[in-house]
Write a protein that holds these residues in place. Structure first.
Motif, PDB file in Angstrom:
ATOM      1  N   GLY A 169       0.778  -1.221   0.000  1.00 26.34           N
ATOM      2  CA  GLY A 169       0.000   0.000   0.000  1.00 26.34           C
ATOM      3  C   GLY A 169       0.808   1.268   0.000  1.00 26.34           C
ATOM      4  N   LEU A 170       2.134   1.196   0.180  1.00 27.95           N
ATOM      5  CA  LEU A 170       2.986   2.382   0.213  1.00 27.95           C
ATOM      6  C   LEU A 170       3.897   2.394  -1.006  1.00 27.95           C
ATOM      7  CD1 LEU A 170       4.070   2.642   3.963  1.00 27.95           C
ATOM      8  CD2 LEU A 170       2.203   3.810   2.804  1.00 27.95           C
TER       9      LEU A 170
ATOM     10  N   ARG B 167      -2.351   5.522   8.572  1.00 32.39           N
ATOM     11  CA  ARG B 167      -2.240   4.806   9.842  1.00 32.39           C
ATOM     12  C   ARG B 167      -2.669   3.348   9.695  1.00 32.39           C
ATOM     13  NH1 ARG B 167      -4.140   9.686  13.529  1.00 32.39           N
ATOM     14  NH2 ARG B 167      -2.184  10.169  14.594  1.00 32.39           N
ATOM     15  N   LEU B 168      -3.699   3.097   8.930  1.00 34.25           N
ATOM     16  CA  LEU B 168      -4.138   1.718   8.713  1.00 34.25           C
ATOM     17  C   LEU B 168      -3.078   0.903   7.976  1.00 34.25           C
ATOM     18  CD1 LEU B 168      -7.907   2.197   7.787  1.00 34.25           C
ATOM     19  CD2 LEU B 168      -6.984   1.135   9.851  1.00 34.25           C
TER      20      LEU B 168
ATOM     21  N   ARG C  61      -1.337  -2.227   9.673  1.00 40.38           N
ATOM     22  CA  ARG C  61      -1.430  -3.535   9.045  1.00 40.38           C
ATOM     23  C   ARG C  61      -0.056  -4.145   8.804  1.00 40.38           C
ATOM     24  NH1 ARG C  61      -3.930  -3.734   3.165  1.00 40.38           N
ATOM     25  NH2 ARG C  61      -1.918  -2.730   2.786  1.00 40.38           N
ATOM     26  N   GLN C  62       0.901  -3.310   8.415  1.00 38.99           N
ATOM     27  CA  GLN C  62       2.256  -3.816   8.214  1.00 38.99           C
ATOM     28  C   GLN C  62       2.868  -4.277   9.529  1.00 38.99           C
ATOM     29  OE1 GLN C  62       3.757  -4.193   5.275  1.00 38.99           O
ATOM     30  NE2 GLN C  62       5.528  -5.112   6.324  1.00 38.99           N
ATOM     31  N   TRP C  63       2.583  -3.537  10.613  1.00 37.14           N
ATOM     32  CA  TRP C  63       3.099  -3.937  11.917  1.00 37.14           C
ATOM     33  C   TRP C  63       2.468  -5.246  12.391  1.00 37.14           C
ATOM     34  CZ3 TRP C  63       0.205  -3.746  16.646  1.00 37.14           C
ATOM     35  CH2 TRP C  63       0.967  -4.033  17.785  1.00 37.14           C
ATOM     36  N   ARG C  64       1.179  -5.417  12.166  1.00 41.95           N
ATOM     37  CA  ARG C  64       0.504  -6.648  12.580  1.00 41.95           C
ATOM     38  C   ARG C  64       1.036  -7.862  11.842  1.00 41.95           C
ATOM     39  NH1 ARG C  64      -4.386  -6.642  15.262  1.00 41.95           N
ATOM     40  NH2 ARG C  64      -4.103  -8.895  15.062  1.00 41.95           N
TER      41      ARG C  64
ATOM     42  N   ARG D 224      -5.446  -2.331  -1.333  1.00 43.50           N
ATOM     43  CA  ARG D 224      -6.023  -1.082  -0.828  1.00 43.50           C
ATOM     44  C   ARG D 224      -6.705  -1.321   0.522  1.00 43.50           C
ATOM     45  NH1 ARG D 224      -6.463   3.249  -4.065  1.00 43.50           N
ATOM     46  NH2 ARG D 224      -5.888   2.998  -6.248  1.00 43.50           N
ATOM     47  N   VAL D 225      -6.626  -0.262   1.330  1.00 41.76           N
ATOM     48  CA  VAL D 225      -7.285  -0.360   2.640  1.00 41.76           C
ATOM     49  C   VAL D 225      -8.767  -0.014   2.481  1.00 41.76           C
ATOM     50  CG1 VAL D 225      -7.323   0.572   4.957  1.00 41.76           C
ATOM     51  CG2 VAL D 225      -5.147   0.280   3.791  1.00 41.76           C
TER      52      VAL D 225
END
Length: 437
Positions: free
Chosen positions: A76-77, A179-180, A184-187, A436-437
């Motif tokens: 997503g980035l 932020r999402l 999500r990447q951290w999770r 996509r979020v």
């Protein structure tokens, strides 16, 4: 003809091109102003502008031709901040650009109408005058111009209000999405050592990035257009006074970016220190008994943060004071040289008043553009730090997984090949399959 005589001839020719012929009868104090405004300052501005343009082109060329590899793209980035912002707010950016361009003619009316009020309604004896086929006296004509000026002010205020409200909507929408994506990447990261560092990232470091998303294109177009509109208005009133408004600009372009780069380096250090402090506090929280020696590294981090923030404050306030001083020098030229032009009958008093009022508005967009440059560099640093944080985490997880699964009897070269396979290195750029979020 000597070199000095050629230079004086050049100054006379340039001054004549601007519509001002001065001779030996002109007061001596006017000559240095003419040399500075029409020759020296423009030459320095062209030199500085050319240098900055060439340096920017070379930096862009080097960035495009230097291979940079990432272990895995973050879902997503995009690879750059601009690409990420445009990916999720392209339509909103286009709408804000249109609203910003509408503000330019309204701004010109707010600059032109005060001059018309002073010259044609107050300092004039040609009454009655014909307006739309009807003769009106001086008071009615004054009220008519004041009504048009009030209407222009209202339209300008409504335009700015609507644009700012919509910018806030775009900023908050992008901040929520960003932020999402980070969350999500951290999770999805199996490394639990990064749990403490995600708190300042989600709470503080992403906040400026979300706010900058609404200004990434709108602010330079709005403030740059405002700057050009005011500058065009000054040149219409008098080319010499218009050129005087650019006298201190080369100094600002040289000094302020260099000082800002030092502030950016300190900001990068501050971000790393905050993360280090969060890691130390997390380790202490996981201990069942409080270790008295744990106060030493925390106290050292507190002192380092204080030291870095003091340096940042000193540099920021020095930049602000220097910019304010340089901006205040231009009205001195207007009052002295412009006042002489009014006495000589070159320009009207209303034109000089309008130029002074316009320059007051001229410094505001210039400051906004410098602030935009500062915010741009700071936001790029934050975006780079966030992406680097996750890339390091991904790489460490891959190394740990490879160490757990590789045979014990293979050579070091084979272990390196297993740890860093060639297919896992991808060139930096937009990923082909973003979720996509």
């Amino acid at each position: 003809m000597s070199l000095l005589d050629r230079y004086h001839l050049l100054v006379h020719n340039v001054s004549a091109a601007f519509g001002y012929d001065y001779s030996d009868a002109t007061p001596d104090w006017v000559h240095p102003f003419i040399h500075l405004i029409l020759v020296l300052a423009p030459a320095l501005l062209i030199t500085v502008g050319s240098y900055l343009a060439i340096r920017g082109i070379l930096k862009l060329w080097k960035r495009r031709h230097t291979p940079t590899f990432l272990p895995e793209p973050i879902r997503g980035l995009e690879g750059s901040l601009f690409s990420t912002v445009l990916r999720y707010s392209r339509r909103q950016q286009a709408l804000m650009i249109v609203v910003s361009l509408i503000a330019m003619p309204i701004l010109y009316l707010t600059l032109e109408l005060p001059k018309q009020i002073v010259n044609n309604a107050l300092d004039s004896d040609r009454f009655p005058v014909a307006v739309l086929g009807r003769d009106v006296d001086q008071v009615v004509f004054l009220m008519l111009l004041c009504g048009l000026y009030l209407l222009a002010i209202i339209l300008n205020g409504l335009n700015k209000y609507g644009l700012n409200v919509f910018k806030g909507f775009v900023a908050e929408r992008f901040l929520r999405r960003f932020r999402l994506l980070v969350y999500r990447q951290w999770r999805s990261d199996p490394d639990s050592r990064n749990q403490s560092e995600i708190v300042p990232i989600l709470a503080q470091e992403v906040e400026p990035i979300g706010g900058f998303a609404a200004d990434v294109l709108t602010l330079p177009i709005l403030q740059g257009g405002t700057l050009l509109t005011i500058l065009f208005f000054m040149f219409v009133q008098d080319p010499v006074l218009g050129a005087a408004a650019l006298t201190v600009l080369p100094i600002q372009l040289v000094l302020l970016p260099k000082l800002q780069r030092r502030v950016n380096a300190l900001s990068r250090t501050r971000i790393k220190e905050v993360r280090q402090l969060g890691r130390q506090l997390s380790e202490q929280l996981h201990e069942r008994q409080v270790n008295p020696t744990g106060l030493l590294p925390a106290g050292a981090s507190f002192r380092e943060l204080e030291h870095v923030r003091r340096k940042i404050f000193r540099l920021k306030f020095f930049i602000k004071a220097l910019n304010n001083f340089l901006t205040a020098l231009t009205p001195f030229l207007f009052y002295s040289l412009g006042g002489y032009f009014v006495i000589e009958g070159r320009i009207t008093l209303g034109a000089l008043v309008a130029v002074l009022a316009a320059h007051k508005d001229f410094s505001a967009p210039l400051k906004e553009l410098f602030n935009y440059y500062q915010t741009l560099e700071d936001t790029r640093i934050r975006y780079h730090e966030i992406t680097t944080f996750f890339n390091k985490s991904i790489q460490q997880s891959a190394i740990v997984q490879a160490d757990n699964t590789m045979p014990q009897d293979v050579s070091q070269f084979e272990q390196a090949q297993l740890r860093y396979p060639a297919s896992s290195l991808k060139r930096q750029g937009p990923s082909q399959h973003h979720e996509r979020v």
